[in-house]
Scaffold this active site. Structure first.
Site, PDB file in Angstrom:
ATOM      1  N   ARG A  72      23.744  12.061 -16.408  1.00 43.76           N
ATOM      2  CA  ARG A  72      24.651  13.148 -16.026  1.00 43.76           C
ATOM      3  C   ARG A  72      24.156  13.801 -14.731  1.00 43.76           C
ATOM      4  O   ARG A  72      23.563  14.883 -14.752  1.00 43.76           O
ATOM      5  CB  ARG A  72      24.763  14.172 -17.160  1.00 43.76           C
ATOM      6  CG  ARG A  72      25.267  13.560 -18.466  1.00 43.76           C
ATOM      7  CD  ARG A  72      25.539  14.606 -19.531  1.00 43.76           C
ATOM      8  NE  ARG A  72      24.314  15.256 -19.988  1.00 43.76           N
ATOM      9  CZ  ARG A  72      24.286  16.191 -20.945  1.00 43.76           C
ATOM     10  NH1 ARG A  72      25.423  16.570 -21.519  1.00 43.76           N
ATOM     11  NH2 ARG A  72      23.155  16.735 -21.314  1.00 43.76           N
ATOM     12  N   ASP A  99      15.605   8.788 -18.484  1.00 44.45           N
ATOM     13  CA  ASP A  99      15.699   7.674 -19.423  1.00 44.45           C
ATOM     14  C   ASP A  99      16.639   6.633 -18.810  1.00 44.45           C
ATOM     15  O   ASP A  99      17.856   6.822 -18.769  1.00 44.45           O
ATOM     16  CB  ASP A  99      16.233   8.165 -20.768  1.00 44.45           C
ATOM     17  CG  ASP A  99      16.133   7.104 -21.858  1.00 44.45           C
ATOM     18  OD1 ASP A  99      15.602   6.020 -21.579  1.00 44.45           O
ATOM     19  OD2 ASP A  99      16.597   7.376 -22.980  1.00 44.45           O
ATOM     20  N   HIS A 140      12.553   9.201 -26.125  1.00 44.86           N
ATOM     21  CA  HIS A 140      12.320   9.801 -24.810  1.00 44.86           C
ATOM     22  C   HIS A 140      11.411  11.020 -24.931  1.00 44.86           C
ATOM     23  O   HIS A 140      10.464  11.188 -24.138  1.00 44.86           O
ATOM     24  CB  HIS A 140      13.667  10.175 -24.180  1.00 44.86           C
ATOM     25  CG  HIS A 140      13.572  10.555 -22.743  1.00 44.86           C
ATOM     26  ND1 HIS A 140      14.648  11.034 -22.022  1.00 44.86           N
ATOM     27  CD2 HIS A 140      12.529  10.554 -21.873  1.00 44.86           C
ATOM     28  CE1 HIS A 140      14.286  11.291 -20.779  1.00 44.86           C
ATOM     29  NE2 HIS A 140      12.995  11.023 -20.672  1.00 44.86           N
ATOM     30  N   ASP A 162      19.126  18.252 -19.215  1.00 42.85           N
ATOM     31  CA  ASP A 162      19.770  18.287 -17.901  1.00 42.85           C
ATOM     32  C   ASP A 162      21.046  19.110 -17.849  1.00 42.85           C
ATOM     33  O   ASP A 162      21.752  19.087 -16.838  1.00 42.85           O
ATOM     34  CB  ASP A 162      20.069  16.860 -17.428  1.00 42.85           C
ATOM     35  CG  ASP A 162      20.965  16.097 -18.399  1.00 42.85           C
ATOM     36  OD1 ASP A 162      21.369  16.688 -19.426  1.00 42.85           O
ATOM     37  OD2 ASP A 162      21.268  14.921 -18.131  1.00 42.85           O
ATOM     38  N   ASP A 163      21.353  19.841 -18.912  1.00 46.06           N
ATOM     39  CA  ASP A 163      22.560  20.673 -18.912  1.00 46.06           C
ATOM     40  C   ASP A 163      22.222  22.139 -19.145  1.00 46.06           C
ATOM     41  O   ASP A 163      22.974  22.872 -19.757  1.00 46.06           O
ATOM     42  CB  ASP A 163      23.560  20.185 -19.962  1.00 46.06           C
ATOM     43  CG  ASP A 163      22.965  20.122 -21.362  1.00 46.06           C
ATOM     44  OD1 ASP A 163      21.764  20.458 -21.523  1.00 46.06           O
ATOM     45  OD2 ASP A 163      23.684  19.735 -22.301  1.00 46.06           O
ATOM     46  N   ASP A 239      14.727  16.955 -33.727  1.00 47.76           N
ATOM     47  CA  ASP A 239      14.899  18.397 -33.901  1.00 47.76           C
ATOM     48  C   ASP A 239      15.121  18.748 -35.371  1.00 47.76           C
ATOM     49  O   ASP A 239      14.656  19.797 -35.845  1.00 47.76           O
ATOM     50  CB  ASP A 239      16.032  18.931 -33.036  1.00 47.76           C
ATOM     51  CG  ASP A 239      17.328  18.137 -33.173  1.00 47.76           C
ATOM     52  OD1 ASP A 239      17.291  17.001 -33.673  1.00 47.76           O
ATOM     53  OD2 ASP A 239      18.384  18.662 -32.764  1.00 47.76           O
ATOM     54  N   SER A 271      26.807  17.167 -29.106  1.00 42.67           N
ATOM     55  CA  SER A 271      27.797  18.233 -28.956  1.00 42.67           C
ATOM     56  C   SER A 271      29.161  17.657 -28.583  1.00 42.67           C
ATOM     57  O   SER A 271      29.263  16.572 -28.025  1.00 42.67           O
ATOM     58  CB  SER A 271      27.344  19.227 -27.877  1.00 42.67           C
ATOM     59  OG  SER A 271      27.249  18.596 -26.620  1.00 42.67           O
TER      60      SER A 271
END
Length: 491
Positions: A72, A99, A140, A162-163, A239, A271
């Site tokens: 992204r 990655d 990762h 990255d967001d 998580d 998401s």
């Protein structure tokens, strides 16, 4: 670009509050309490008092920030544009861990010469026929944490994806709160994220809370913790695994009421766009350049428990349906059963499903600048203070199903008993499962109507694991790969 984001999400400025300073450290405070005070001591009581926002990184002098990414590039550019320009960014090593070899992602990283770039082969340690996306994410995370802690010898690592765009005081926040990890072994991470940090709630800028529900989304751990976790780090849903009692062992995370990062990712591995627009988009973050967090000693375990105890004991009881107008000054206490949480979440406009942002199943929110405590009647030790604790059924028997693909209805009926869904809270626990099942490969959290269970199919990726869930279990669930554990009572 940061200015564009500031304009787009200007609603976050609505969180500013103005109230007289009060001695209660968890009460809503005046935002001015976070201003730099030039004549105040920068540090006191072993670093637990921070009256001046950090001007350099001392505890985090050998720390690192890493942004994990895959494919992204536009999100990554937004994240790096904020991260590399905030105060103190030139004092810490910033990495991008990519990655795979997406060229557009690599080109973005090249535009930020101060950022160090790692690339990981997009593959799993062990081959899998149809690996879910989340297995690549877990692999990762383990790869980059090993590299930064074991090879680069960093003392702390702050992880971003990255967001996420960050607040101006992002690094100052971690510098100040890192002392809590040193002083209190019952704390194991610091997060910049509040799952309940919605713009319609009051969010004190300088206040922190202890969080039993691992939040992720911009978090820091120490090298000593990674040495503990790395050999057991799971191949999937890392998580979820962090939220399992056998992993966290009762330890909690430090979180701000007003988040220090903002999630811009409408679509990701975990998401969906509709959920993002309804919930994550409305979680706001700090825009102030420097914030001093003041006296943080209330975050130490005994002091924090004493504060929550006082608030629950002295609070006024309220019920669902009364939350739009809380009359009086508070605090207010809402005892609830987990099957009622979905309705409460709708009323408060919180994300449904898992109860997030709680301390031992007690969640402290600020609604219209009034304190509201949501207290789980079965699981919170604080429920007894209002004489609202629900104990297990006196006739509860925890019975494993006779084999796979058997519902709890059937398992209990085979013993001339019935399955009682209200008792799952006392069964849906790794420690309970480990007493009744083999759990040869430990315990993890998952989703599914057949939980809690043990995976008994050798072809299943979770074979040998016991699984619990943050969802509401049901008596009717069954699956050919799992053997359920059931709450049975006599008729």
């Amino acid at each position: 670009r940061q200015d564009a984001f500031d304009t787009q999400y200007a609603a976050s400025e609505q969180v500013a509050v103005h109230a007289p300073e009060r001695p209660d450290p968890l009460a809503v405070a005046d935002d001015s309490s976070g201003d730099d005070a030039e004549d105040a001591p920068a540090d006191d009581r072993g670093g637990l008092v921070s009256m001046v926002a950090p001007r350099k990184l001392e505890r985090l002098a050998h720390a690192a920030v890493v942004v994990l990414c895959y494919n992204r590039p536009d999100y990554l550019r937004s994240t790096l544009s904020t991260l590399t320009t905030i105060p103190l960014a030139d004092e810490i090593d910033i990495y991008v861990s990519q990655d795979g070899t997406n060229e557009r992602v690599s080109d973005v990283v090249e535009d930020f010469p101060s950022v160090k770039h790692f690339q990981k082969k997009h593959a799993l340690p062990k081959a899998s026929k149809r690996p879910p996306v989340t297995t690549f994410v877990a692999a990762h995370y383990k790869w980059i944490l090993d590299k930064l802690f074991m090879k680069k010898n960093h003392t702390h690592v702050i992880l971003l994806e990255d967001d996420m765009i960050v607040s101006p005081d992002f690094l100052g926040f971690f510098e100040q709160t890192s002392v809590l990890l040193e002083r209190d072994p019952s704390l194991w991470c610091v997060s910049s994220w509040n799952d309940n940090g919605y713009q319609h709630l009051t969010l004190p800028r300088t206040r922190l809370f202890r969080n039993s529900f691992f939040p992720g989304l911009g978090w820091m751990l120490r090298r000593s913790l990674w040495l503990e976790l790395r050999e057991r780090f799971p191949p999937d849903h890392w998580d979820h695994w962090m939220r399992v009692p056998s992993t966290h062992r009762g330890r909690e995370c430090v979180c701000p009421y007003l988040s220090r990062n903002y999630n811009i990712g409408e679509v990701g591995a975990n998401s969906k766009a509709a959920s993002y627009k309804q919930y994550l988009k409305n979680i706001v973050y700090n825009k102030k350049r420097t914030v001093a967090l003041g006296d943080m000693s209330y975050m130490l375990r005994d002091a924090y428990d004493a504060l929550i105890t006082q608030k629950v004991r002295d609070g006024s009881l309220v019920e669902p349906g009364m939350l739009d107008v809380l009359r009086g000054s508070g605090p207010f206490v809402l005892p609830y059963k987990r099957e009622d949480f979905a309705a409460i979440a709708r009323e408060l406009r919180l994300m449904p499903g898992s109860v997030r942002g709680h301390h031992n199943f007690t969640t402290l929110l600020h609604v219209d600048r009034k304190e509201l405590l949501l207290v789980d009647r079965r699981l919170s030790p604080f429920a007894e203070l209002q004489k609202k604790r629900i104990a297990p059924h006196v006739g509860l028997e925890i019975r494993p199903a006779s084999g796979p693909d058997e519902s709890c209805h059937t398992a209990c009926e085979n013993a001339n008993m019935r399955c009682d869904e209200s008792q799952f809270d006392f069964v849906n626990d790794c420690a309970v499962l480990m007493k009744h099942m083999t759990c040869a490969k430990g315990c993890n959290k998952e989703t599914g109507k057949d939980l809690p269970n043990e995976v008994v199919d050798p072809e299943d990726q979770h074979f040998g694991q016991c699984l619990v869930t943050d969802e509401l279990p049901h008596c009717s669930g069954q699956h050919r790969a799992t053997r359920r554990v059931c709450p049975c009572v006599y008729n």
